[in-house]
Motif scaffolding. Structure first.
Motif, PDB file in Angstrom:
ATOM      1  N   SER A 392       0.836  -1.200   0.000  1.00 54.59           N
ATOM      2  CA  SER A 392       0.000   0.000   0.000  1.00 54.59           C
ATOM      3  C   SER A 392       0.869   1.248   0.000  1.00 54.59           C
ATOM      4  O   SER A 392       2.091   1.175   0.194  1.00 54.59           O
ATOM      5  CB  SER A 392      -0.922   0.008   1.231  1.00 54.59           C
ATOM      6  OG  SER A 392      -0.155   0.104   2.419  1.00 54.59           O
ATOM      7  N   THR A 393       0.250   2.403  -0.194  1.00 56.28           N
ATOM      8  CA  THR A 393       1.012   3.659  -0.272  1.00 56.28           C
ATOM      9  C   THR A 393       1.746   3.964   1.033  1.00 56.28           C
ATOM     10  O   THR A 393       2.833   4.540   1.017  1.00 56.28           O
ATOM     11  CB  THR A 393       0.073   4.828  -0.600  1.00 56.28           C
ATOM     12  OG1 THR A 393      -0.970   4.889   0.391  1.00 56.28           O
ATOM     13  CG2 THR A 393      -0.549   4.649  -1.968  1.00 56.28           C
ATOM     14  N   LYS A 394       1.184   3.567   2.160  1.00 54.34           N
ATOM     15  CA  LYS A 394       1.828   3.877   3.445  1.00 54.34           C
ATOM     16  C   LYS A 394       3.177   3.174   3.589  1.00 54.34           C
ATOM     17  O   LYS A 394       4.032   3.625   4.364  1.00 54.34           O
ATOM     18  CB  LYS A 394       0.903   3.502   4.608  1.00 54.34           C
ATOM     19  CG  LYS A 394       0.647   2.014   4.767  1.00 54.34           C
ATOM     20  CD  LYS A 394      -0.259   1.749   5.956  1.00 54.34           C
ATOM     21  CE  LYS A 394      -0.497   0.250   6.154  1.00 54.34           C
ATOM     22  NZ  LYS A 394      -1.381  -0.038   7.303  1.00 54.34           N
ATOM     23  N   ASP A 395       3.363   2.086   2.831  1.00 47.95           N
ATOM     24  CA  ASP A 395       4.655   1.397   2.877  1.00 47.95           C
ATOM     25  C   ASP A 395       5.760   2.193   2.200  1.00 47.95           C
ATOM     26  O   ASP A 395       6.936   1.853   2.327  1.00 47.95           O
ATOM     27  CB  ASP A 395       4.544   0.015   2.219  1.00 47.95           C
ATOM     28  CG  ASP A 395       3.567  -0.895   2.932  1.00 47.95           C
ATOM     29  OD1 ASP A 395       3.389  -0.726   4.139  1.00 47.95           O
ATOM     30  OD2 ASP A 395       2.965  -1.768   2.264  1.00 47.95           O
ATOM     31  N   MET A 396       5.391   3.233   1.447  1.00 49.18           N
ATOM     32  CA  MET A 396       6.379   4.049   0.747  1.00 49.18           C
ATOM     33  C   MET A 396       6.527   5.451   1.348  1.00 49.18           C
ATOM     34  O   MET A 396       7.306   6.259   0.851  1.00 49.18           O
ATOM     35  CB  MET A 396       6.011   4.178  -0.735  1.00 49.18           C
ATOM     36  CG  MET A 396       6.298   2.938  -1.564  1.00 49.18           C
ATOM     37  SD  MET A 396       8.010   2.388  -1.479  1.00 49.18           S
ATOM     38  CE  MET A 396       8.865   3.850  -2.037  1.00 49.18           C
ATOM     39  N   VAL A 397       5.774   5.742   2.393  1.00 51.38           N
ATOM     40  CA  VAL A 397       5.838   7.061   3.012  1.00 51.38           C
ATOM     41  C   VAL A 397       7.008   7.108   3.992  1.00 51.38           C
ATOM     42  O   VAL A 397       7.099   6.295   4.919  1.00 51.38           O
ATOM     43  CB  VAL A 397       4.520   7.404   3.737  1.00 51.38           C
ATOM     44  CG1 VAL A 397       4.652   8.710   4.500  1.00 51.38           C
ATOM     45  CG2 VAL A 397       3.382   7.487   2.724  1.00 51.38           C
ATOM     46  N   VAL A 433       3.284  10.603  -3.755  1.00 46.47           N
ATOM     47  CA  VAL A 433       4.051  11.406  -4.713  1.00 46.47           C
ATOM     48  C   VAL A 433       5.124  12.215  -3.998  1.00 46.47           C
ATOM     49  O   VAL A 433       6.279  12.284  -4.445  1.00 46.47           O
ATOM     50  CB  VAL A 433       3.109  12.330  -5.515  1.00 46.47           C
ATOM     51  CG1 VAL A 433       3.919  13.312  -6.360  1.00 46.47           C
ATOM     52  CG2 VAL A 433       2.188  11.497  -6.402  1.00 46.47           C
ATOM     53  N   ASP A 434       4.764  12.799  -2.871  1.00 45.01           N
ATOM     54  CA  ASP A 434       5.717  13.609  -2.114  1.00 45.01           C
ATOM     55  C   ASP A 434       6.902  12.766  -1.646  1.00 45.01           C
ATOM     56  O   ASP A 434       8.061  13.203  -1.719  1.00 45.01           O
ATOM     57  CB  ASP A 434       5.010  14.235  -0.907  1.00 45.01           C
ATOM     58  CG  ASP A 434       5.915  15.168  -0.149  1.00 45.01           C
ATOM     59  OD1 ASP A 434       6.246  16.234  -0.683  1.00 45.01           O
ATOM     60  OD2 ASP A 434       6.310  14.819   0.980  1.00 45.01           O
ATOM     61  N   SER A 435       6.624  11.562  -1.194  1.00 45.89           N
ATOM     62  CA  SER A 435       7.688  10.675  -0.718  1.00 45.89           C
ATOM     63  C   SER A 435       8.582  10.208  -1.863  1.00 45.89           C
ATOM     64  O   SER A 435       9.812  10.163  -1.736  1.00 45.89           O
ATOM     65  CB  SER A 435       7.076   9.465  -0.012  1.00 45.89           C
ATOM     66  OG  SER A 435       8.056   8.714   0.671  1.00 45.89           O
ATOM     67  N   LEU A 436       7.988   9.893  -3.003  1.00 49.35           N
ATOM     68  CA  LEU A 436       8.764   9.426  -4.154  1.00 49.35           C
ATOM     69  C   LEU A 436       9.643  10.534  -4.711  1.00 49.35           C
ATOM     70  O   LEU A 436      10.773  10.281  -5.169  1.00 49.35           O
ATOM     71  CB  LEU A 436       7.824   8.889  -5.240  1.00 49.35           C
ATOM     72  CG  LEU A 436       7.023   7.636  -4.862  1.00 49.35           C
ATOM     73  CD1 LEU A 436       6.086   7.247  -6.002  1.00 49.35           C
ATOM     74  CD2 LEU A 436       7.933   6.464  -4.517  1.00 49.35           C
ATOM     75  N   LEU A 437       9.139  11.772  -4.667  1.00 49.89           N
ATOM     76  CA  LEU A 437       9.948  12.889  -5.146  1.00 49.89           C
ATOM     77  C   LEU A 437      11.062  13.250  -4.165  1.00 49.89           C
ATOM     78  O   LEU A 437      12.030  13.921  -4.535  1.00 49.89           O
ATOM     79  CB  LEU A 437       9.066  14.102  -5.423  1.00 49.89           C
ATOM     80  CG  LEU A 437       8.189  13.996  -6.669  1.00 49.89           C
ATOM     81  CD1 LEU A 437       7.279  15.206  -6.789  1.00 49.89           C
ATOM     82  CD2 LEU A 437       9.046  13.856  -7.923  1.00 49.89           C
ATOM     83  N   TRP A 438      10.943  12.822  -2.930  1.00 48.63           N
ATOM     84  CA  TRP A 438      12.087  12.954  -2.017  1.00 48.63           C
ATOM     85  C   TRP A 438      13.119  11.867  -2.302  1.00 48.63           C
ATOM     86  O   TRP A 438      14.329  12.137  -2.299  1.00 48.63           O
ATOM     87  CB  TRP A 438      11.632  12.847  -0.562  1.00 48.63           C
ATOM     88  CG  TRP A 438      12.808  12.928   0.384  1.00 48.63           C
ATOM     89  CD1 TRP A 438      13.432  14.073   0.791  1.00 48.63           C
ATOM     90  CD2 TRP A 438      13.525  11.830   0.955  1.00 48.63           C
ATOM     91  NE1 TRP A 438      14.509  13.752   1.604  1.00 48.63           N
ATOM     92  CE2 TRP A 438      14.576  12.388   1.719  1.00 48.63           C
ATOM     93  CE3 TRP A 438      13.381  10.454   0.914  1.00 48.63           C
ATOM     94  CZ2 TRP A 438      15.477  11.590   2.432  1.00 48.63           C
ATOM     95  CZ3 TRP A 438      14.272   9.656   1.608  1.00 48.63           C
ATOM     96  CH2 TRP A 438      15.309  10.221   2.357  1.00 48.63           C
ATOM     97  N   ILE A 439      12.657  10.643  -2.561  1.00 48.81           N
ATOM     98  CA  ILE A 439      13.586   9.549  -2.879  1.00 48.81           C
ATOM     99  C   ILE A 439      14.392   9.880  -4.130  1.00 48.81           C
ATOM    100  O   ILE A 439      15.612   9.715  -4.164  1.00 48.81           O
ATOM    101  CB  ILE A 439      12.802   8.231  -3.074  1.00 48.81           C
ATOM    102  CG1 ILE A 439      12.222   7.756  -1.737  1.00 48.81           C
ATOM    103  CG2 ILE A 439      13.687   7.155  -3.700  1.00 48.81           C
ATOM    104  CD1 ILE A 439      11.318   6.544  -1.851  1.00 48.81           C
ATOM    105  N   PHE A 465       3.897  10.539 -14.709  1.00 48.18           N
ATOM    106  CA  PHE A 465       4.291  11.922 -14.435  1.00 48.18           C
ATOM    107  C   PHE A 465       5.523  12.230 -15.283  1.00 48.18           C
ATOM    108  O   PHE A 465       6.540  11.528 -15.176  1.00 48.18           O
ATOM    109  CB  PHE A 465       4.662  12.116 -12.964  1.00 48.18           C
ATOM    110  CG  PHE A 465       3.511  12.008 -12.003  1.00 48.18           C
ATOM    111  CD1 PHE A 465       2.978  13.138 -11.407  1.00 48.18           C
ATOM    112  CD2 PHE A 465       2.977  10.775 -11.676  1.00 48.18           C
ATOM    113  CE1 PHE A 465       1.936  13.039 -10.507  1.00 48.18           C
ATOM    114  CE2 PHE A 465       1.937  10.658 -10.777  1.00 48.18           C
ATOM    115  CZ  PHE A 465       1.405  11.801 -10.195  1.00 48.18           C
ATOM    116  N   LYS A 466       5.453  13.272 -16.086  1.00 45.96           N
ATOM    117  CA  LYS A 466       6.610  13.702 -16.865  1.00 45.96           C
ATOM    118  C   LYS A 466       7.018  15.093 -16.376  1.00 45.96           C
ATOM    119  O   LYS A 466       6.192  16.004 -16.287  1.00 45.96           O
ATOM    120  CB  LYS A 466       6.276  13.724 -18.348  1.00 45.96           C
ATOM    121  CG  LYS A 466       5.961  12.343 -18.927  1.00 45.96           C
ATOM    122  CD  LYS A 466       5.602  12.422 -20.401  1.00 45.96           C
ATOM    123  CE  LYS A 466       5.248  11.042 -20.937  1.00 45.96           C
ATOM    124  NZ  LYS A 466       4.851  11.087 -22.375  1.00 45.96           N
TER     125      LYS A 466
END
Length: 539
Positions: A392-397, A433-439, A465-466
């Motif tokens: 789930s998304t929380k696993d990537m936050v 999205v916020d977490s992935l853009l930090w990674i 997303f481009k």
């Protein structure tokens, strides 16, 4: 009156044989009733496949009359095969391919099949596929393979399933055999060694789920290109000597000793479910200089391994539970994938050509910590990074407290792909999205794949997303969001965002909510953003 010309029937016999070879044997038999010419063509076709679809599996039913009818039809089928093979033998017709899948339940059925095999062998068969279906668990009660097969000089392909090959100690002469496949065959070490030695031009060997073996030793095989050994119960040792072999796949639960060092030209190597030690593994990799593809999975004794190769291009390390340290020095590596826990230590150097790295999380719900981020950083020297097996998304936050003390692990990555099993709300979408853009703070492409149930139908969608950027203008400011980075992050140089194929088929309200919150997020966080485009997929 116009005369209809049967142009197909006028084709030369080899062309008709070729056409019929693509049809099930039952349709070939039906075609034989069309005319005398078709009867002759069908009776001389060199490809005979009497598989499971030919012999009906239903032997009886509650209705006695129906049971008798079933048995009568079976007898007719057996008679057809017998007469067809006998006729070919008498006419001196060769057989290019013969496939037989049949259950042997009585001594009479065994005698019948013995005769068929004799006819086929004497008809100079080239490809022979035999599957003796059985419900018996003890392999010593399996059908004993006739010895004449092992002296058939015409056979180039031999595939055997559910039979015995354990009581033949004479000479074996399969002088034309190139492909050998044994599945669920009862045998022993000496028979297998003699069998392979009796195939001087053999190129491909596959032995799977066989019994009676302890030590597999092959040597003096100059023509062999590929060997696959999988799930053969009792095998403890594997030793191969084949100077020109290209591919080896060993998956043996009990094997603790392997020797592949003489295979100097080996390029593709799969090692799975072995009890080999670190020293054994490291030594083999160091002695096989031409390996380009290496897959290591479920090897439960590996703890600390070193992979140093100037030719390796693809590396997979999957579910080696005790593995805690990996040292990789592979200057030409293009693809790297890891499936496992996050306590492993990767030391990765010289990855100038790495185009794709994949991290499949064995425990995706484990919270993010410094160790997990360091692991991701060591897998991030690639153009494309894949994060898979996420529930789930929380696993990537990633929490802000952690972001404040460590650097973004994948700032060199330009393309990021994330696969998430469960659907998510609009709020969870923004957090993701916020977490992935930090990674990965300077992404050019972000792909988020997720699944969702809608009206009892499962949809799998990819959101794209481009991003495009301007060169940042530094004015002496100290940006806290990118204090660990060599360059400013996306917040200070993002020029445009284009989002496509958003969500699975959704209602207008959901799409509008996604657009509003994403647009707000990017305009509030990207200092010089000029363009925001949202192109949803609505059905």
């Amino acid at each position: 009156m116009e005369v209809v010309v049967d142009k197909i029937s006028e084709l030369p016999e080899p062309f008709l044989h070729y056409i019929l070879s693509f049809l099930p044997i039952k349709q070939v038999v039906q075609s034989s009733t069309l005319s005398k010419r078709w009867n002759h063509v069908c009776s001389t076709i060199p490809v005979l496949e009497f598989d499971k679809s030919f012999f009906e599996s239903k032997l009886w039913c509650q209705d006695t009359k129906e049971t008798c009818e079933i048995q009568r039809k079976k007898v007719e089928l057996y008679h057809f095969v017998e007469q067809n093979l006998l006729s070919r033998r008498r006419q001196g017709l060769s057989i290019k391919k013969f496939t037989l899948a049949v259950c042997l339940s009585t001594p009479k059925s065994v005698s019948r099949v013995n005769r068929w095999i004799e006819y086929v062998v004497k008809s100079d068969v080239e490809e022979l596929n035999l599957d003796f279906q059985t419900f018996k668990w003890k392999w010593k009660s399996y059908y004993p393979l006739p010895q004449n097969i092992l002296l058939a000089k015409s056979i180039t392909v031999l595939r055997l399933k559910a039979c015995r090959l354990d009581s033949y100690f004479g000479d074996i002469n399969l002088s034309s055999l190139k492909i050998l496949s044994l599945y669920n065959v009862g045998t022993n070490d000496q028979i297998i060694q003699n069998l392979v030695a009796g195939c001087p031009v053999i190129e491909d060997i596959g032995i799977e789920n066989c019994c009676g073996l302890k030590c597999i030793q092959f040597s003096g095989l100059p023509k062999v290109k590929s060997i696959e050994l999988k799930s053969n119960k009792g095998v403890e040792t594997v030793e191969l000597e084949a100077s020109n072999i290209y591919h080896v796949h060993i998956q043996q639960f009990e094997a603790s000793k392997i020797n592949l060092v003489p295979c100097k030209n080996l390029k593709l190597l799969n090692l799975g479910k072995l009890h080999i030690t670190d020293s054994c593994f490291n030594y083999h990799i160091s002695q096989l200089p031409l390996i380009e593809y290496l897959s290591v999975y479920w090897c439960d004794k590996l703890e600390s391994i070193k992979i140093s190769s100037h030719c390796l291009k693809t590396l997979h390390i999957l579910k080696c539970d005790k593995l805690v340290e990996v040292e990789i020095n592979t200057p030409k590596l293009c693809k790297l994938s890891y499936l496992g826990g996050n306590t492993i230590s990767f030391s990765v150097t010289a990855l100038a050509y790495l185009s794709k790295a994949t991290y499949q999380m064995l425990h995706p719900d484990a919270p993010w910590n410094v160790k997990k981020i360091e692991l991701l950083a060591n897998l991030s020297n690639s153009k494309l990074l894949e994060l898979l097996n996420i529930s789930s998304t929380k696993d990537m936050v990633i929490l802000k407290e952690l972001r404040d003390i460590v650097s973004s692990p994948s700032y060199r990555v330009k393309q990021l792909k994330v696969e998430i099993s469960k659907s998510f709300t609009t709020h969870e979408f923004i957090e993701l999205v916020d977490s992935l853009l930090w990674i990965s703070p300077r992404l050019e492409l972000l792909l988020i794949t997720h699944g969702e149930w809608i009206d009892k139908n499962w949809y799998r969608e990819t959101i794209s997303f481009k991003f495009s950027y301007e060169k940042p203008i530094l004015r002496g400011e100290n940006y806290s969001c990118c204090k660990f980075l060599p360059d400013p992050c996306w917040r200070h140089c993002l020029k445009s965002v284009t989002i496509e194929n958003c969500r699975a088929p959704a209602n207008v309200e959901t799409v509008r909510a996604d657009k509003e919150i994403l647009e707000k997020y990017f305009y509030e966080n990207a200092k010089i953003l000029e363009s925001f485009q949202f192109n949803p997929k609505v059905e």
